[in-house]
Design a protein around this motif. Structure first.
Motif, PDB file in Angstrom:
ATOM      1  N   VAL A  45      -4.161  -0.398   8.126  1.00 49.65           N
ATOM      2  CA  VAL A  45      -3.540  -0.437   7.057  1.00 49.65           C
ATOM      3  C   VAL A  45      -2.698  -1.887   7.129  1.00 49.65           C
ATOM      4  O   VAL A  45      -1.721  -1.721   7.711  1.00 49.65           O
ATOM      5  N   GLU A  46      -2.969  -3.177   6.584  1.00 56.98           N
ATOM      6  CA  GLU A  46      -1.926  -4.107   6.825  1.00 56.98           C
ATOM      7  C   GLU A  46      -1.548  -4.497   8.160  1.00 56.98           C
ATOM      8  O   GLU A  46      -0.479  -4.551   8.265  1.00 56.98           O
ATOM      9  N   GLY A  47      -2.609  -4.369   9.247  1.00 62.73           N
ATOM     10  CA  GLY A  47      -2.216  -4.369  10.643  1.00 62.73           C
ATOM     11  C   GLY A  47      -1.611  -3.213  11.255  1.00 62.73           C
ATOM     12  O   GLY A  47      -1.287  -3.343  12.396  1.00 62.73           O
TER      13      GLY A  47
ATOM     14  N   GLU B 115       3.640  -5.871   4.173  1.00 67.87           N
ATOM     15  CA  GLU B 115       3.598  -6.528   5.248  1.00 67.87           C
ATOM     16  C   GLU B 115       3.952  -6.111   6.578  1.00 67.87           C
ATOM     17  O   GLU B 115       4.698  -6.670   7.298  1.00 67.87           O
ATOM     18  N   GLY B 116       3.168  -5.097   6.942  1.00 67.93           N
ATOM     19  CA  GLY B 116       3.178  -4.650   8.253  1.00 67.93           C
ATOM     20  C   GLY B 116       4.381  -3.709   8.313  1.00 67.93           C
ATOM     21  O   GLY B 116       4.777  -2.985   9.450  1.00 67.93           O
TER      22      GLY B 116
ATOM     23  N   LEU C  31       1.245   4.438  13.998  1.00 68.51           N
ATOM     24  CA  LEU C  31       1.637   5.504  13.317  1.00 68.51           C
ATOM     25  C   LEU C  31       0.650   6.675  13.374  1.00 68.51           C
ATOM     26  O   LEU C  31      -0.631   6.666  13.008  1.00 68.51           O
ATOM     27  N   LEU C  32       1.219   7.810  13.875  1.00 67.45           N
ATOM     28  CA  LEU C  32       0.407   9.014  14.342  1.00 67.45           C
ATOM     29  C   LEU C  32       0.686  10.073  13.627  1.00 67.45           C
ATOM     30  O   LEU C  32       1.840  10.583  13.525  1.00 67.45           O
TER      31      LEU C  32
ATOM     32  N   MET D 109       0.678  -1.264   0.265  1.00 68.10           N
ATOM     33  CA  MET D 109       0.125  -0.187   0.135  1.00 68.10           C
ATOM     34  C   MET D 109       0.782   1.258  -0.077  1.00 68.10           C
ATOM     35  O   MET D 109       1.629   1.314   0.718  1.00 68.10           O
ATOM     36  N   ARG D 110       0.464   2.217  -0.919  1.00 70.98           N
ATOM     37  CA  ARG D 110       1.231   3.266  -0.951  1.00 70.98           C
ATOM     38  C   ARG D 110       0.263   4.690  -0.643  1.00 70.98           C
ATOM     39  O   ARG D 110      -0.667   4.934  -1.050  1.00 70.98           O
ATOM     40  N   LEU D 111       0.655   5.147   0.572  1.00 69.33           N
ATOM     41  CA  LEU D 111      -0.307   6.431   1.199  1.00 69.33           C
ATOM     42  C   LEU D 111       0.239   7.677   0.929  1.00 69.33           C
ATOM     43  O   LEU D 111       1.621   7.876   1.044  1.00 69.33           O
ATOM     44  N   LEU D 112      -0.520   8.444   0.344  1.00 67.00           N
ATOM     45  CA  LEU D 112      -0.062   9.976   0.306  1.00 67.00           C
ATOM     46  C   LEU D 112      -0.598  10.593   1.529  1.00 67.00           C
ATOM     47  O   LEU D 112      -1.770  10.389   1.833  1.00 67.00           O
ATOM     48  N   ALA D 113       0.316  11.296   2.464  1.00 66.77           N
ATOM     49  CA  ALA D 113      -0.098  12.060   3.423  1.00 66.77           C
ATOM     50  C   ALA D 113       0.127  13.534   3.334  1.00 66.77           C
ATOM     51  O   ALA D 113       1.578  13.950   3.257  1.00 66.77           O
ATOM     52  N   LEU D 114      -0.824  14.183   3.488  1.00 64.85           N
ATOM     53  CA  LEU D 114      -0.353  15.903   3.432  1.00 64.85           C
ATOM     54  C   LEU D 114      -1.446  16.761   4.513  1.00 64.85           C
ATOM     55  O   LEU D 114      -2.306  15.958   4.927  1.00 64.85           O
TER      56      LEU D 114
END
Ligand code: ZN
Length: 229
Positions: free
Chosen positions: A107-109, A191-192, A147-148, A1-6
């Motif tokens: 997301v994936e645990g 995978e976590g 992850l915060l 999984m690729r997450l974009l965070a902004l």
């Protein structure tokens, strides 16, 4: 999984579009609040994040634009809130009004939590890097997260505590760490295992500053974009 965070787009569509271009493709997009305020394109920024299916939370400027209440805002921020409010459709304001103050997802645990300010005060508390280093463990505990992700300060950081992380992607539309380029993060979860990449992107500041002046937004807000402070 690729997450974009902004975070903290602040009505800067030009910067947002450069970030989206730079990010390429992603599986999930996260926005940590303050989509509006300060800049010239509140409606267009809301349309972009809706169009791209961002998972969004509210920031203090989003709440102020909804309510028209600017108590505690400095005069420049307050003036921009009122101008942003006039530029928005009722539909856009209603969308802002429905934004949650926090989000938790897995997301994936990996348990991920999002707040604009902090778990203690979701809209208004500033967690600057110094406090983030001191209180990372406690903040992660409070959020119940591996992850915060926090916004609000416009200052990017990434802190690792054992295998947990506290991060702020910085600001897309009004960076305040001395680097005027738009700031965001790409997060890979495999995978976590989490890996976070902080990225900076140049955008046409002249064009944004000029439109801010045309709309009567405070000169201070236009000129600070050049310094990234
Ligand atoms: Zn902000």
């Amino acid at each position: 999984m690729r997450l974009l965070a902004l975070s903290d787009i602040h009505s800067n569509l030009t910067a947002l579009d450069e970030v989206l271009r730079d990010a390429g493709s992603w599986d999930m997009a996260l926005c940590l609040g303050d989509i509006v305020g300060y800049g010239p394109d509140p409606g267009e920024c809301i349309s972009r994040v809706r169009m791209h299916g961002f998972r969004c939370i509210a920031g203090n400027h989003d709440a102020a634009v909804v309510s028209g209440e600017t108590w505690g805002f400095n005069p420049y921020a307050a003036a921009a809130v009122h101008i942003n409010r006039r530029l928005l459709s009722l539909d856009a304001i209603r969308w802002l009004e429905r934004l949650p103050k926090s989000l938790s997802l897995e997301v994936e645990g990996v348990r991920i939590a999002l707040y604009h300010g902090s778990p203690r005060d979701p809209l208004n508390e500033y967690i600057f890097p110094h406090d983030a280093y001191i209180y990372a463990d406690r903040l992660l505990e409070m959020a119940g997260a591996d992850l915060l992700l926090l916004g609000h300060t416009h200052v990017p950081y990434l802190i690792e505590v054992d295998d947990r992380r506290l991060a702020n992607p910085g600001s897309v539309g009004q960076p305040r760490d001395g680097d005027p380029r738009a700031s965001y993060m790409l997060i890979e979860v495999e995978e976590g295992e989490v890996s976070i990449h902080h990225r900076r992107v140049e955008y046409d500041i002249d064009e944004v500053a000029e439109r801010m002046r045309q709309l009567g937004l405070p000169e201070f807000l236009a000129s600070r974009l050049y310094y990234g402070y």
